[in-house]
Scaffold this motif. Structure first.
Motif, PDB file in Angstrom:
ATOM      1  N   TYR A   1       2.195  14.797  -9.845  1.00 15.59           N
ATOM      2  CA  TYR A   1       2.644  13.442 -10.139  1.00 15.59           C
ATOM      3  C   TYR A   1       2.975  12.579  -8.924  1.00 15.59           C
ATOM      4  N   ASP A   2       3.340  13.162  -7.799  1.00 14.35           N
ATOM      5  CA  ASP A   2       3.783  12.350  -6.655  1.00 14.35           C
ATOM      6  C   ASP A   2       2.690  12.167  -5.596  1.00 14.35           C
ATOM      7  N   ASP A   3       1.437  12.125  -6.038  1.00 11.06           N
ATOM      8  CA  ASP A   3       0.289  11.914  -5.147  1.00 11.06           C
ATOM      9  C   ASP A   3       0.145  13.019  -4.101  1.00 11.06           C
ATOM     10  N   SER A   4       0.484  14.238  -4.486  1.00 10.59           N
ATOM     11  CA  SER A   4       0.301  15.358  -3.574  1.00 10.59           C
ATOM     12  C   SER A   4      -0.457  16.474  -4.291  1.00 10.59           C
ATOM     13  N   TYR A   5      -0.583  17.599  -3.639  1.00 10.37           N
ATOM     14  CA  TYR A   5      -1.334  18.732  -4.175  1.00 10.37           C
ATOM     15  C   TYR A   5      -0.456  19.976  -4.187  1.00 10.37           C
ATOM     16  N   VAL A   6      -0.733  20.848  -5.164  1.00 12.36           N
ATOM     17  CA  VAL A   6      -0.014  22.112  -5.288  1.00 12.36           C
ATOM     18  C   VAL A   6      -1.037  23.180  -5.658  1.00 12.36           C
ATOM     19  N   GLY A   7      -0.872  24.383  -5.137  1.00 14.93           N
ATOM     20  CA  GLY A   7      -1.722  25.507  -5.513  1.00 14.93           C
ATOM     21  C   GLY A   7      -1.145  26.220  -6.725  1.00 14.93           C
ATOM     22  N   TRP A   8      -1.811  26.094  -7.861  1.00 13.34           N
ATOM     23  CA  TRP A   8      -1.358  26.723  -9.100  1.00 13.34           C
ATOM     24  C   TRP A   8      -2.165  27.996  -9.359  1.00 13.34           C
ATOM     25  N   SER A   9      -1.572  28.924 -10.070  1.00 11.17           N
ATOM     26  CA  SER A   9      -2.262  30.143 -10.479  1.00 11.17           C
ATOM     27  C   SER A   9      -2.136  30.308 -11.985  1.00 11.17           C
ATOM     28  N   GLY A  10      -3.204  30.787 -12.601  1.00 11.21           N
ATOM     29  CA  GLY A  10      -3.194  31.044 -14.039  1.00 11.21           C
ATOM     30  C   GLY A  10      -4.576  30.859 -14.630  1.00 11.21           C
TER      31      GLY A  10
END
Length: 106
Positions: free
Chosen positions: A67-76
């Motif tokens: 949501y805050d114009d950034s990136y996150v590495g998710w797993s699943g």
């Protein structure tokens, strides 16, 4: 599921409980169930598995926007399913006469 699968390929995440228990909606026979893999293309420690799973795809530390114009590495397995949906779309674009049912391994 039966009605939708007549004209659409249904792709579902297999779940993230590291269990063989059926996980719905992925476990429905009309849905292409997707497990997640990690490094080395081995089953992700999170991923459900079993003979009801149809295919696996990368699912560990997959970059996504937040949501805050950034990136996150998710797993699943929810990160794995889009890889399969995208690949299936490419196959279907080359073979438009394939039915959705023909794509699901039962």
């Amino acid at each position: 599921m039966e009605y939708a699968s007549q004209t659409a390929l249904l792709v579902g995440a297999a779940g993230n409980n590291n269990q063989t228990d059926l996980f719905y909606p992925a476990a429905y026979p009309q849905v292409l169930a997707v497990a997640g893999t990690g490094p080395g293309d081995v089953k992700g420690s999170f991923s459900n598995y079993g003979d009801w799973v149809d295919i696996s795809a990368p699912g560990q530390t997959i970059w996504s926007t937040v949501y805050d114009d950034s990136y996150v590495g998710w797993s699943g397995t929810s990160m794995s399913a889009p890889f399969v949906a995208g690949a299936a779309t490419l196959v279907w674009s080359n073979y438009p006469n394939l039915s959705a049912v023909a794509c699901v391994v039962t």
